[in-house]
Every structure is written in structure tokens, then in C-alpha cells.
Motif scaffolding. Structure first.
Motif, PDB file in Angstrom:
ATOM      1  N   GLN A  37       0.812  -1.220   0.000  1.00 38.93           N
ATOM      2  CA  GLN A  37       0.000   0.000   0.000  1.00 38.93           C
ATOM      3  C   GLN A  37       0.840   1.262   0.000  1.00 38.93           C
ATOM      4  O   GLN A  37       0.355   2.335   0.295  1.00 38.93           O
ATOM      5  CB  GLN A  37      -0.884   0.022   1.232  1.00 38.93           C
ATOM      6  CG  GLN A  37      -2.100  -0.837   1.089  1.00 38.93           C
ATOM      7  CD  GLN A  37      -2.949  -0.678   2.305  1.00 38.93           C
ATOM      8  OE1 GLN A  37      -3.428   0.405   2.605  1.00 38.93           O
ATOM      9  NE2 GLN A  37      -3.126  -1.757   3.038  1.00 38.93           N
ATOM     10  N   ILE A  40       7.115   5.012  -3.205  1.00 37.95           N
ATOM     11  CA  ILE A  40       7.854   6.273  -3.193  1.00 37.95           C
ATOM     12  C   ILE A  40       7.483   6.944  -4.511  1.00 37.95           C
ATOM     13  O   ILE A  40       7.581   6.346  -5.578  1.00 37.95           O
ATOM     14  CB  ILE A  40       9.374   6.075  -3.007  1.00 37.95           C
ATOM     15  CG1 ILE A  40      10.107   7.417  -3.094  1.00 37.95           C
ATOM     16  CG2 ILE A  40       9.971   5.058  -3.942  1.00 37.95           C
ATOM     17  CD1 ILE A  40      11.579   7.354  -2.616  1.00 37.95           C
ATOM     18  N   SER A  41       6.996   8.167  -4.428  1.00 38.15           N
ATOM     19  CA  SER A  41       6.444   8.837  -5.609  1.00 38.15           C
ATOM     20  C   SER A  41       7.511   9.063  -6.672  1.00 38.15           C
ATOM     21  O   SER A  41       8.705   9.152  -6.382  1.00 38.15           O
ATOM     22  CB  SER A  41       5.858  10.190  -5.212  1.00 38.15           C
ATOM     23  OG  SER A  41       4.788  10.019  -4.335  1.00 38.15           O
ATOM     24  N   GLY A  65       0.610  11.789   4.447  1.00 35.55           N
ATOM     25  CA  GLY A  65       1.107  10.604   3.731  1.00 35.55           C
ATOM     26  C   GLY A  65       2.625  10.593   3.666  1.00 35.55           C
ATOM     27  O   GLY A  65       3.216  10.634   2.592  1.00 35.55           O
ATOM     28  N   CYS A  68       7.755   6.837   2.925  1.00 32.76           N
ATOM     29  CA  CYS A  68       9.193   6.679   3.212  1.00 32.76           C
ATOM     30  C   CYS A  68       9.848   7.996   3.615  1.00 32.76           C
ATOM     31  O   CYS A  68      11.003   8.014   4.033  1.00 32.76           O
ATOM     32  CB  CYS A  68       9.892   6.122   1.985  1.00 32.76           C
ATOM     33  SG  CYS A  68       9.773   7.269   0.596  1.00 32.76           S
ATOM     34  N   TYR A  70      10.455  10.706   1.581  1.00 29.06           N
ATOM     35  CA  TYR A  70      11.259  11.401   0.558  1.00 29.06           C
ATOM     36  C   TYR A  70      10.716  12.816   0.267  1.00 29.06           C
ATOM     37  O   TYR A  70      11.458  13.796   0.318  1.00 29.06           O
ATOM     38  CB  TYR A  70      11.313  10.569  -0.734  1.00 29.06           C
ATOM     39  CG  TYR A  70      12.096  11.257  -1.825  1.00 29.06           C
ATOM     40  CD1 TYR A  70      13.470  11.449  -1.710  1.00 29.06           C
ATOM     41  CD2 TYR A  70      11.458  11.750  -2.967  1.00 29.06           C
ATOM     42  CE1 TYR A  70      14.192  12.100  -2.703  1.00 29.06           C
ATOM     43  CE2 TYR A  70      12.168  12.401  -3.963  1.00 29.06           C
ATOM     44  CZ  TYR A  70      13.530  12.575  -3.826  1.00 29.06           C
ATOM     45  OH  TYR A  70      14.246  13.228  -4.804  1.00 29.06           O
ATOM     46  N   GLN A  71       9.401  12.898   0.015  1.00 31.48           N
ATOM     47  CA  GLN A  71       8.807  14.224  -0.224  1.00 31.48           C
ATOM     48  C   GLN A  71       8.974  15.117   1.010  1.00 31.48           C
ATOM     49  O   GLN A  71       9.212  16.318   0.890  1.00 31.48           O
ATOM     50  CB  GLN A  71       7.321  14.070  -0.595  1.00 31.48           C
ATOM     51  CG  GLN A  71       6.520  15.362  -0.648  1.00 31.48           C
ATOM     52  CD  GLN A  71       6.650  16.120  -1.955  1.00 31.48           C
ATOM     53  OE1 GLN A  71       6.083  15.734  -2.986  1.00 31.48           O
ATOM     54  NE2 GLN A  71       7.416  17.212  -1.918  1.00 31.48           N
ATOM     55  N   ILE A  85       2.098  13.680   8.518  1.00 31.77           N
ATOM     56  CA  ILE A  85       1.265  12.664   9.178  1.00 31.77           C
ATOM     57  C   ILE A  85       1.211  11.392   8.334  1.00 31.77           C
ATOM     58  O   ILE A  85       0.973  11.449   7.128  1.00 31.77           O
ATOM     59  CB  ILE A  85      -0.175  13.187   9.401  1.00 31.77           C
ATOM     60  CG1 ILE A  85      -0.152  14.559  10.092  1.00 31.77           C
ATOM     61  CG2 ILE A  85      -0.991  12.185  10.218  1.00 31.77           C
ATOM     62  CD1 ILE A  85      -1.532  15.148  10.350  1.00 31.77           C
ATOM     63  N   ARG A  87      -0.485   7.354   8.454  1.00 33.70           N
ATOM     64  CA  ARG A  87      -1.461   6.551   9.215  1.00 33.70           C
ATOM     65  C   ARG A  87      -0.859   5.255   9.750  1.00 33.70           C
ATOM     66  O   ARG A  87      -1.347   4.708  10.741  1.00 33.70           O
ATOM     67  CB  ARG A  87      -2.729   6.280   8.396  1.00 33.70           C
ATOM     68  CG  ARG A  87      -2.555   5.365   7.224  1.00 33.70           C
ATOM     69  CD  ARG A  87      -3.825   5.316   6.399  1.00 33.70           C
ATOM     70  NE  ARG A  87      -4.869   4.505   7.013  1.00 33.70           N
ATOM     71  CZ  ARG A  87      -5.051   3.209   6.747  1.00 33.70           C
ATOM     72  NH1 ARG A  87      -4.261   2.568   5.915  1.00 33.70           N
ATOM     73  NH2 ARG A  87      -6.030   2.537   7.330  1.00 33.70           N
ATOM     74  N   THR A 115      -6.363  12.876   7.219  1.00 34.12           N
ATOM     75  CA  THR A 115      -7.519  13.561   6.610  1.00 34.12           C
ATOM     76  C   THR A 115      -8.131  14.554   7.594  1.00 34.12           C
ATOM     77  O   THR A 115      -8.873  15.439   7.197  1.00 34.12           O
ATOM     78  CB  THR A 115      -8.617  12.582   6.121  1.00 34.12           C
ATOM     79  OG1 THR A 115      -9.223  11.928   7.240  1.00 34.12           O
ATOM     80  CG2 THR A 115      -8.063  11.543   5.157  1.00 34.12           C
ATOM     81  N   LEU A 185      -5.930   7.659  -0.180  1.00 32.84           N
ATOM     82  CA  LEU A 185      -5.962   8.365   1.100  1.00 32.84           C
ATOM     83  C   LEU A 185      -7.087   7.731   1.913  1.00 32.84           C
ATOM     84  O   LEU A 185      -8.261   7.846   1.562  1.00 32.84           O
ATOM     85  CB  LEU A 185      -6.257   9.847   0.869  1.00 32.84           C
ATOM     86  CG  LEU A 185      -6.331  10.721   2.114  1.00 32.84           C
ATOM     87  CD1 LEU A 185      -4.936  10.963   2.697  1.00 32.84           C
ATOM     88  CD2 LEU A 185      -7.002  12.053   1.803  1.00 32.84           C
ATOM     89  N   ILE A 186      -6.711   7.015   2.973  1.00 38.68           N
ATOM     90  CA  ILE A 186      -7.693   6.251   3.749  1.00 38.68           C
ATOM     91  C   ILE A 186      -7.928   6.948   5.080  1.00 38.68           C
ATOM     92  O   ILE A 186      -6.981   7.183   5.836  1.00 38.68           O
ATOM     93  CB  ILE A 186      -7.189   4.810   3.984  1.00 38.68           C
ATOM     94  CG1 ILE A 186      -7.053   4.094   2.640  1.00 38.68           C
ATOM     95  CG2 ILE A 186      -8.121   4.049   4.921  1.00 38.68           C
ATOM     96  CD1 ILE A 186      -6.314   2.775   2.716  1.00 38.68           C
TER      97      ILE A 186
HETATM   98  N1  SAH Z   1       5.044  10.973   0.226  1.00 42.13           N
HETATM   99  C1  SAH Z   1       5.555   9.671  -0.191  1.00 42.13           C
HETATM  100  C2  SAH Z   1       4.520   8.836  -0.901  1.00 42.13           C
HETATM  101  C3  SAH Z   1       3.583   8.269   0.051  1.00 42.13           C
HETATM  102  S1  SAH Z   1       2.527   6.960  -0.530  1.00 42.13           S
HETATM  103  C4  SAH Z   1       6.816   9.854  -1.007  1.00 42.13           C
HETATM  104  O1  SAH Z   1       7.518  10.828  -0.825  1.00 42.13           O
HETATM  105  O2  SAH Z   1       7.171   9.010  -1.810  1.00 42.13           O
HETATM  106  C5  SAH Z   1       1.061   7.412   0.366  1.00 42.13           C
HETATM  107  C6  SAH Z   1       1.165   7.272   1.874  1.00 42.13           C
HETATM  108  O3  SAH Z   1      -0.039   7.840   2.408  1.00 42.13           O
HETATM  109  C7  SAH Z   1       1.206   5.823   2.381  1.00 42.13           C
HETATM  110  O4  SAH Z   1       2.311   5.685   3.234  1.00 42.13           O
HETATM  111  C8  SAH Z   1      -0.108   5.678   3.150  1.00 42.13           C
HETATM  112  O5  SAH Z   1      -0.002   4.847   4.296  1.00 42.13           O
HETATM  113  C9  SAH Z   1      -0.375   7.115   3.571  1.00 42.13           C
HETATM  114  N2  SAH Z   1      -1.764   7.435   3.922  1.00 42.13           N
HETATM  115  C10 SAH Z   1      -2.924   7.007   3.330  1.00 42.13           C
HETATM  116  N3  SAH Z   1      -3.991   7.551   3.964  1.00 42.13           N
HETATM  117  C11 SAH Z   1      -3.497   8.340   4.977  1.00 42.13           C
HETATM  118  C12 SAH Z   1      -4.102   9.159   5.981  1.00 42.13           C
HETATM  119  N4  SAH Z   1      -5.441   9.298   6.111  1.00 42.13           N
HETATM  120  N5  SAH Z   1      -3.294   9.816   6.844  1.00 42.13           N
HETATM  121  C13 SAH Z   1      -1.940   9.706   6.760  1.00 42.13           C
HETATM  122  N6  SAH Z   1      -1.316   8.933   5.839  1.00 42.13           N
HETATM  123  C14 SAH Z   1      -2.082   8.259   4.949  1.00 42.13           C
END
Ligand code: SAH
Length: 196
Positions: A37, A40-41, A65, A68, A70-71, A85, A87, A115, A185-186
Motif C-alpha cells: 500500500q 515512493i512517488s 502521507g 518513506c 522522501y517528499q 502525518i 497513518r 484527513t 488516502l484512507i
Molecule cells: N510521500 C511519499 C509517498 C507516500 S505513498 C513519497 O515521498 O514518496 C502514500 C502514503 O499515504 C502511504 O504511506 C499511506 O499509508 C499514507 N496514507 C494514506 N492515507 C493516509 C491518511 N489518512 N493519513 C496519513 N497517511 C495516509
């Protein structure tokens, strides 16, 4: 194109954010899977979102989100402070350790449902959502400062419209950036865990 964003991307060692098996691909312009799930973008999308946030070193940024991290690292290079943040608590812990290990002192990682934002520290000058939202989560809009910018992929779970939304006298002014595909986004103001 923003030179400050390009410099930040030169400084952050992306190979330290990918799994060992993917290190050889760390500098390809692709998203990489981390586990089922989490990805890395794609570097291009990270750069596009960072540029759209129009950072000049003075802003306080909320990221939803962490993944990892990186962003998060790129934002920390460009902003005064980043609150991020995630989850999944183990990923929040792992990314906090990694980012502190790289020497960042202006990042705070929180485990929770992004969220809902993080009202304690609101308002934020910028909010970046790095997971696919069904729509703009109301709590995030409320926690965005006047004149602030929210960068968010919104749409269905298969494809989204990446947008920069500026708050001008309380009203959204939308710039469309690109099509994109993020993981869901859950959360309370996002998708349910179960639906696709
Ligand atoms: N920012 C990352 C990409 C993240 S992938 C990068 O630099 O590569 C998306 C992330 O969002 C996942 O780790 C997932 O667990 C998280 N995510 C999903 N729903 C979320 C929520 N409601 N609150 C916080 N994180 C959430």
C-alpha cells in the motif's frame, strides 16, 4: 523548473529512501513500490508538487502521507518547518528515524489520520497531500491559512487530477497541474479501507 526545487532534489539522497532491492533504480524517474500500500512517488511528481507549493524558506507545511519520507525531506529543504502525518505507525517511526538520521531538525512526524489534519498547530501556509483523495478533506481546507496553497491529487482510486488550490478570501482558486495516480488516502475524510 524552479531552481530551488532542483537544488533540493540534488541534495536529498533518494537511494536512502528506497528498499535495498530498488537502490539501482533510485535515480530513474519512476515511482517505486515499497510494499502493497505504499510507494515512493515519481521524482517528477515530487518536484511538480514542491514547485506548486511556491516555497521560499519561510513557510510552515503540513504533509499528509509521509510514506518513506522522501517528499518530506524535499519540503524540509525548502520550508521553515514540516509536520507530516502517516497513518501506519511503523512507517511513521521508520521515516522519523531516517529523516533525523539524515540530520533534519525541522521535521515532525506524527502517526494518525491525516484527513483530519493536525488542528493543534493550524493554520498552515501550505498543505500537501501525497495520497489520492475522493475530494478535498474539509478539515484540511479549514486548517489552510488565508493566502495558503493546498496541493492535492483528487479523483477516483484509479486516476486523479493533481491540483494546487489557493485560498483567496476564503475561496478556492484551482490550478490543474497534471493527471496522476497515487495510492488511496484512507481515513475519516478520505476513502474507506475496503472500497476500490
Ligand atoms: N510521500 C511519499 C509517498 C507516500 S505513498 C513519497 O515521498 O514518496 C502514500 C502514503 O499515504 C502511504 O504511506 C499511506 O499509508 C499514507 N496514507 C494514506 N492515507 C493516509 C491518511 N489518512 N493519513 C496519513 N497517511 C495516509
Amino acid at each position: 523548473k524552479d531552481p530551488a526545487v532542483l537544488d533540493a532534489m540534488r541534495r536529498v539522497p533518494r537511494e536512502q529512501f528506497v528498499p535495498d532491492l530498488a537502490v539501482a533504480e533510485a535515480y530513474h524517474d519512476n515511482a517505486l513500490p515499497i510494499d502493497c500500500q505504499q510507494t515512493i512517488s515519481q521524482p517528477y511528481i515530487v518536484a511538480l508538487m514542491s514547485e506548486a507549493a511556491e516555497l521560499d524558506g519561510s513557510q510552515r507545511v503540513l504533509e499528509i502521507g509521509t510514506g518513506c519520507g522522501y517528499q518530506t525531506a524535499i519540503l524540509a529543504e525548502l520550508a521553515a518547518e514540516v509536520i507530516s502525518i502517516e497513518r501506519h505507525m511503523p512507517w511513521a517511526d521508520q521515516s522519523r528515524e531516517r529523516l533525523h538520521g539524515l540530520g533534519y531538525t525541522n521535521i515532525e512526524i506524527i502517526a494518525g489520520d491525516g484527513t483530519l489534519g493536525w488542528p493543534e498547530r493550524a493554520p498552515y501556509d501550505r498543505i500537501l497531500v501525497t495520497a489520492a483523495a475522493p475530494r478535498i478533506p474539509e478539515p484540511l481546507w479549514e486548517q489552510l491559512a488565508e493566502g495558503g496553497i493546498l496541493v492535492i491529487p483528487a479523483g477516483d482510486t484509479k486516476s486523479q487530477d493533481l491540483m494546487a488550490v489557493k485560498k483567496c478570501e476564503g475561496q478556492p482558486v484551482v490550478t490543474h497541474l497534471s493527471g496522476c495516480r497515487f495510492v488511496k488516502l484512507i481515513g475519516a475524510a478520505g476513502w474507506d479501507e475496503s472500497n476500490n
